[in-house]
Design a protein around this motif. Sequence first.
Motif, PDB file in Angstrom:
ATOM      1  N   GLN A  85      19.133   4.874 -17.430  1.00 27.31           N
ATOM      2  CA  GLN A  85      18.579   5.537 -16.388  1.00 27.31           C
ATOM      3  C   GLN A  85      17.244   4.948 -16.377  1.00 27.31           C
ATOM      4  OE1 GLN A  85      19.767   9.639 -16.653  1.00 27.31           O
ATOM      5  NE2 GLN A  85      21.737   9.324 -15.890  1.00 27.31           N
ATOM      6  N   ASP A  86      16.465   4.629 -17.208  1.00 30.20           N
ATOM      7  CA  ASP A  86      15.019   4.275 -17.308  1.00 30.20           C
ATOM      8  C   ASP A  86      15.237   2.469 -17.127  1.00 30.20           C
ATOM      9  OD1 ASP A  86      14.138   6.689 -17.523  1.00 30.20           O
ATOM     10  OD2 ASP A  86      14.064   6.418 -19.641  1.00 30.20           O
ATOM     11  N   ASN A  87      16.127   2.039 -16.887  1.00 28.31           N
ATOM     12  CA  ASN A  87      16.395   0.506 -16.880  1.00 28.31           C
ATOM     13  C   ASN A  87      16.038  -0.021 -15.411  1.00 28.31           C
ATOM     14  OD1 ASN A  87      18.059  -1.849 -16.344  1.00 28.31           O
ATOM     15  ND2 ASN A  87      18.178  -1.976 -18.690  1.00 28.31           N
ATOM     16  N   GLU A  88      15.550  -0.936 -15.294  1.00 28.11           N
ATOM     17  CA  GLU A  88      15.292  -1.662 -13.988  1.00 28.11           C
ATOM     18  C   GLU A  88      16.506  -2.076 -13.426  1.00 28.11           C
ATOM     19  OE1 GLU A  88      12.052  -4.787 -13.577  1.00 28.11           O
ATOM     20  OE2 GLU A  88      11.730  -4.358 -15.565  1.00 28.11           O
ATOM     21  N   GLY A  89      17.190  -2.520 -13.711  1.00 32.96           N
ATOM     22  CA  GLY A  89      18.581  -3.007 -13.177  1.00 32.96           C
ATOM     23  C   GLY A  89      19.317  -1.565 -12.978  1.00 32.96           C
ATOM     24  N   TYR A  90      19.395  -0.673 -13.543  1.00 33.24           N
ATOM     25  CA  TYR A  90      20.185   0.709 -13.166  1.00 33.24           C
ATOM     26  C   TYR A  90      19.369   1.177 -11.995  1.00 33.24           C
ATOM     27  CZ  TYR A  90      22.179   5.207 -13.952  1.00 33.24           C
ATOM     28  OH  TYR A  90      22.886   6.449 -13.608  1.00 33.24           O
ATOM     29  N   ASN A  91      18.166   1.075 -12.000  1.00 32.13           N
ATOM     30  CA  ASN A  91      17.635   1.697 -10.638  1.00 32.13           C
ATOM     31  C   ASN A  91      17.654   0.809  -9.425  1.00 32.13           C
ATOM     32  OD1 ASN A  91      16.839   3.853 -12.056  1.00 32.13           O
ATOM     33  ND2 ASN A  91      15.065   2.926 -12.891  1.00 32.13           N
ATOM     34  N   ALA A  92      18.059  -0.510  -9.560  1.00 33.05           N
ATOM     35  CA  ALA A  92      18.198  -1.513  -8.594  1.00 33.05           C
ATOM     36  C   ALA A  92      19.470  -1.638  -8.025  1.00 33.05           C
ATOM     37  CB  ALA A  92      17.675  -2.719  -9.145  1.00 33.05           C
ATOM     38  N   ALA A  93      20.614  -1.241  -8.867  1.00 33.00           N
ATOM     39  CA  ALA A  93      21.838  -1.428  -8.492  1.00 33.00           C
ATOM     40  C   ALA A  93      22.220  -0.902  -7.035  1.00 33.00           C
ATOM     41  CB  ALA A  93      22.766  -0.667  -9.578  1.00 33.00           C
ATOM     42  N   PRO A  94      21.655   0.224  -6.623  1.00 31.97           N
ATOM     43  CA  PRO A  94      22.116   0.616  -5.281  1.00 31.97           C
ATOM     44  C   PRO A  94      21.672  -0.151  -4.133  1.00 31.97           C
ATOM     45  CG  PRO A  94      21.207   2.630  -6.613  1.00 31.97           C
ATOM     46  CD  PRO A  94      20.865   1.452  -7.107  1.00 31.97           C
ATOM     47  N   ALA A 111      19.404  -9.706 -20.054  1.00 32.20           N
ATOM     48  CA  ALA A 111      20.807  -9.128 -20.494  1.00 32.20           C
ATOM     49  C   ALA A 111      20.429  -7.397 -20.251  1.00 32.20           C
ATOM     50  CB  ALA A 111      20.909  -9.299 -21.980  1.00 32.20           C
ATOM     51  N   GLU A 112      19.315  -7.157 -20.494  1.00 34.14           N
ATOM     52  CA  GLU A 112      18.874  -5.490 -20.400  1.00 34.14           C
ATOM     53  C   GLU A 112      19.146  -5.206 -18.905  1.00 34.14           C
ATOM     54  OE1 GLU A 112      15.112  -5.168 -22.131  1.00 34.14           O
ATOM     55  OE2 GLU A 112      16.116  -4.862 -24.086  1.00 34.14           O
ATOM     56  N   TRP A 113      18.623  -5.782 -17.740  1.00 32.22           N
ATOM     57  CA  TRP A 113      18.577  -5.573 -16.552  1.00 32.22           C
ATOM     58  C   TRP A 113      20.029  -5.710 -16.029  1.00 32.22           C
ATOM     59  CZ3 TRP A 113      20.443  -7.270 -11.866  1.00 32.22           C
ATOM     60  CH2 TRP A 113      19.821  -6.819 -10.819  1.00 32.22           C
ATOM     61  N   ARG A 114      20.693  -6.578 -16.641  1.00 30.66           N
ATOM     62  CA  ARG A 114      22.315  -6.744 -16.079  1.00 30.66           C
ATOM     63  C   ARG A 114      22.959  -5.539 -16.880  1.00 30.66           C
ATOM     64  NH1 ARG A 114      27.222  -8.851 -17.782  1.00 30.66           N
ATOM     65  NH2 ARG A 114      28.184 -10.165 -16.231  1.00 30.66           N
ATOM     66  N   ARG A 115      22.950  -5.120 -18.112  1.00 34.54           N
ATOM     67  CA  ARG A 115      23.486  -4.073 -18.536  1.00 34.54           C
ATOM     68  C   ARG A 115      23.204  -2.797 -17.972  1.00 34.54           C
ATOM     69  NH1 ARG A 115      23.236  -5.500 -23.459  1.00 34.54           N
ATOM     70  NH2 ARG A 115      21.086  -5.122 -23.760  1.00 34.54           N
ATOM     71  N   GLY A 116      21.928  -2.551 -17.377  1.00 33.95           N
ATOM     72  CA  GLY A 116      21.682  -1.321 -16.532  1.00 33.95           C
ATOM     73  C   GLY A 116      22.330  -1.334 -15.215  1.00 33.95           C
ATOM     74  N   TRP A 117      22.205  -2.382 -14.632  1.00 38.03           N
ATOM     75  CA  TRP A 117      23.053  -2.574 -13.390  1.00 38.03           C
ATOM     76  C   TRP A 117      24.671  -2.298 -13.417  1.00 38.03           C
ATOM     77  CZ3 TRP A 117      26.932  -4.661 -10.641  1.00 38.03           C
ATOM     78  CH2 TRP A 117      26.787  -4.929  -9.272  1.00 38.03           C
ATOM     79  N   LEU A 118      25.343  -2.885 -14.549  1.00 42.77           N
ATOM     80  CA  LEU A 118      26.670  -2.672 -14.625  1.00 42.77           C
ATOM     81  C   LEU A 118      26.827  -1.079 -14.991  1.00 42.77           C
ATOM     82  CD1 LEU A 118      27.601  -5.788 -16.651  1.00 42.77           C
ATOM     83  CD2 LEU A 118      28.219  -5.328 -14.282  1.00 42.77           C
ATOM     84  N   ALA A 119      26.043  -0.672 -15.823  1.00 43.23           N
ATOM     85  CA  ALA A 119      25.946   0.803 -15.961  1.00 43.23           C
ATOM     86  C   ALA A 119      26.100   1.609 -14.722  1.00 43.23           C
ATOM     87  CB  ALA A 119      25.162   1.214 -16.962  1.00 43.23           C
ATOM     88  N   ARG A 120      25.211   1.285 -13.869  1.00 44.14           N
ATOM     89  CA  ARG A 120      24.970   2.317 -12.793  1.00 44.14           C
ATOM     90  C   ARG A 120      26.135   1.890 -11.647  1.00 44.14           C
ATOM     91  NH1 ARG A 120      20.659   4.424  -9.917  1.00 44.14           N
ATOM     92  NH2 ARG A 120      21.346   5.483  -8.130  1.00 44.14           N
ATOM     93  N   HIS A 121      26.684   0.665 -11.677  1.00 49.09           N
ATOM     94  CA  HIS A 121      27.918   0.243 -10.859  1.00 49.09           C
ATOM     95  C   HIS A 121      29.061   0.962 -11.344  1.00 49.09           C
ATOM     96  CE1 HIS A 121      30.343  -2.260  -8.318  1.00 49.09           C
ATOM     97  NE2 HIS A 121      30.986  -2.437  -9.259  1.00 49.09           N
TER      98      HIS A 121
END
Length: 135
Positions: A85-94, A111-121
């Motif tokens: 939830q503090d990850n840039e990718g997580y917050n960018a996913a929407p 890899a961290e951005w991608r992991r966050g994006w996938l978690a949010r997706h």
Amino acid sequence: MTAGRLPSGQVVEPQKDRHSAPDSKTGTPRRPGMTSFKPHQQEDEGYLAAANGQPVSANPYPAGTIRHAEWRSGWHHKQAEIQGQDNEGYNAAPQQGLDDNPYPRGTIRYAEWRRGWLARHDATRRRARMPDDHS
């Protein structure tokens, strides 16, 4: 089924299978020993267990089974969501797609951005499947 004839010429009427009579609630044929199919049930159970603070060791399914692995997968998805939830990718996913990762491929940040994006997706897809999500 239709009636058939034996070689002797005798007409044989098909027997009615009491198990294939439609279920009164769903209208689908009953089959002995069959259960309803919920493709994400164990994964969702593990997800909700993690959301409620249960440890991964609370998995109720026997180790080495597909159900155990699916439950564990759901538990890990929720943990990744919590941590991301503090990850840039997580917050960018929407607003952004997976291809919008701003970091160079092959780097830890990528890899961290991608992991966050996938978690949010995954969380978004799960919410659509489980409208009364407890997260």
